[in-house]
Scaffold this motif. Sequence first.
Motif, short mmCIF file in Angstrom:
data_model
loop_
_atom_site.label_atom_id
_atom_site.label_comp_id
_atom_site.label_asym_id
_atom_site.label_seq_id
_atom_site.Cartn_x
_atom_site.Cartn_y
_atom_site.Cartn_z
N SER A 129 -13.11 -25.02 32.23
CA SER A 129 -13.29 -23.59 31.77
C SER A 129 -14.04 -23.46 30.76
CB SER A 129 -11.99 -22.80 31.54
OG SER A 129 -11.03 -22.78 32.67
N ASN A 130 -14.98 -22.53 30.66
CA ASN A 130 -15.68 -22.07 29.57
C ASN A 130 -15.30 -20.98 29.01
OD1 ASN A 130 -17.62 -24.44 30.14
ND2 ASN A 130 -18.30 -23.12 31.66
N LEU A 131 -15.65 -20.65 27.77
CA LEU A 131 -15.08 -19.68 26.97
C LEU A 131 -16.48 -18.99 26.04
CD1 LEU A 131 -13.28 -17.20 25.90
CD2 LEU A 131 -12.40 -18.81 24.12
N PHE A 132 -16.96 -17.92 26.24
CA PHE A 132 -17.74 -17.16 25.61
C PHE A 132 -17.40 -16.16 24.75
CE2 PHE A 132 -20.49 -19.53 28.57
CZ PHE A 132 -21.71 -19.62 28.10
N GLY A 197 -7.21 -27.59 23.93
CA GLY A 197 -7.61 -28.17 24.88
C GLY A 197 -7.69 -27.66 26.20
N LYS A 198 -7.87 -26.38 26.27
CA LYS A 198 -7.93 -25.78 27.45
C LYS A 198 -9.51 -25.37 27.95
CE LYS A 198 -3.61 -25.12 28.45
NZ LYS A 198 -2.91 -25.85 29.45
N PHE A 199 -10.38 -25.43 27.11
CA PHE A 199 -11.73 -25.08 27.35
C PHE A 199 -12.70 -26.27 27.33
CE2 PHE A 199 -9.94 -21.09 26.27
CZ PHE A 199 -10.36 -20.49 27.43
N ASP A 200 -13.57 -26.69 28.23
CA ASP A 200 -14.60 -27.50 28.18
C ASP A 200 -15.56 -27.44 27.09
OD1 ASP A 200 -13.38 -29.10 30.23
OD2 ASP A 200 -14.74 -28.14 31.56
N MET A 201 -15.83 -25.58 27.04
CA MET A 201 -16.94 -25.50 25.98
C MET A 201 -16.64 -24.01 25.58
SD MET A 201 -20.98 -24.29 26.71
CE MET A 201 -20.37 -22.56 27.43
N ILE A 202 -16.80 -23.96 24.27
CA ILE A 202 -17.02 -22.46 23.68
C ILE A 202 -18.28 -22.17 23.02
CG2 ILE A 202 -15.83 -21.06 21.68
CD1 ILE A 202 -13.16 -22.63 22.00
N TRP A 203 -18.61 -20.92 23.38
CA TRP A 203 -20.22 -20.62 22.75
C TRP A 203 -19.93 -19.18 22.26
CZ3 TRP A 203 -25.11 -22.52 25.89
CH2 TRP A 203 -26.03 -21.89 25.12
N PHE A 204 -20.24 -19.44 20.98
CA PHE A 204 -20.43 -17.90 20.37
C PHE A 204 -21.58 -17.27 20.33
CE2 PHE A 204 -16.21 -19.11 18.39
CZ PHE A 204 -15.84 -17.89 17.98
N ASP A 205 -21.74 -16.13 21.15
CA ASP A 205 -22.98 -15.51 21.41
C ASP A 205 -23.13 -14.31 20.24
OD1 ASP A 205 -25.39 -14.90 22.15
OD2 ASP A 205 -24.78 -13.60 23.77
N CYS A 206 -23.04 -14.62 19.13
CA CYS A 206 -22.97 -13.88 17.90
C CYS A 206 -23.48 -14.72 16.55
CB CYS A 206 -21.78 -13.29 17.74
SG CYS A 206 -20.34 -14.39 17.77
N CYS A 207 -23.84 -14.02 15.49
CA CYS A 207 -24.43 -14.46 14.23
C CYS A 207 -23.55 -15.45 13.54
CB CYS A 207 -24.83 -13.48 13.57
SG CYS A 207 -26.17 -12.24 14.14
N TYR A 208 -24.19 -16.27 12.78
CA TYR A 208 -23.47 -16.98 11.98
C TYR A 208 -22.33 -18.11 12.08
CZ TYR A 208 -26.33 -14.22 8.81
OH TYR A 208 -27.46 -13.49 8.24
#
Length: 406
Positions: A129-132, A197-208
Amino acid sequence: MNLFKRYFILFFIVLLVGCRHQEEPFNGNKEVRQMTLIYAVNNNNLSYDLKVNEDQMLKAMENVDPEEYKLLLYKYTSDGYGLYEVCNVNGRLQFVLLKSYEKSIPAVSADRISNVINDALGAYPGVPSNLFFWGHGLGWINPYKYSSTVIGKNASSESVEHLPEVYAFGGEYVEEDNVRNTVYIDLDQLADAIPDGKFDMIWFDCCYMSCIEVAYQLRNKCNTYVAYPTEIMGEGLPYNLVFPHIIGDNVDRVEAAKALYGYYTGKYSPDPVTVVVMDMESIDGVAEAAKRIIASGNILPSIAGMQNYSRMKGVGYYDFGQYMRKYADVNGKSSDADVEQLNLALKKFVIYSDASELDFRGYPIDKSNFSGLSVHNFANVNSAMDDYYRKLDWYKYVWQKPGVAE
């Protein structure tokens, strides 16, 4: 009822259940291979941008089977908050409502974030799973003490209310008694809402959000962390270009970051864009190296001439690598070996980074002092800012001296 009518009704029902408004996802007969959740805080001035991004997401999903590669989106609409899933409905991809949520609880509530994440993970347990996170970001702090405005037909003047100074993610409009507040969630609360430990990737599509403090607070939440040390344009990620490297069999997060960088290069004048991909398994080495340097003394380096990624008044997000090297230099007790240890640790941790020649102010970004991470110039004084900083895991491991209470 004759046999023909029964078969006709049964056939019609089968067509409807392929993907429908429902409280639980319909998995069909195919094995789900991946799940991507986008948690959007869009009840704000970015609402139109999410609509554009949704079209890009649907475009990207044309390249994969949405029954095998699940894309879920939590967002706000005029009907309230809901969790949606991309489904093929009569040959057309669209977001279909899976679950509605109580409208009185804002998206920046820790309980709401936790509930949505658990609903998504529970729908497809054990799936990579991925989380944005989609919305406004302020790193770990908000420099503004006042941000409330009276709204409504009978509002005759502005009302200013003292709000907490420390926020991390969100920027959601919340209205109460004809007063609109822009609210965020604090970093420690945000981290607590995300399971380990649940996400392969976390990506913050926001500033800073490419602060060392943010990354370290989230160190147990994912294998790969992607964020930006500076601001990003309101339109955010070009999902149609990025998702092909994230969703599917050929996952390449560096190529995804490069797609973002390439999209903005030359698009504006100036064309400010930064992006960083981090290997969270290597962050402990960075923390250990920084701890050795901080232990060398208590003199803070001068911020004059230091690369600052923030254009917010009164708050600096200084380049982490440059800051730590200056800290070691001004205290004089940290050896060259300690600085080299930090440099090596950063090379392992930051697996890709890039920055445009100019930032949002039109100021040059010095590539020789671009580590991809920012850091707070911790003054260790009695202030709301530093009092909160002492709650963060980065302070507790790197800055806190042995024997000193939190």
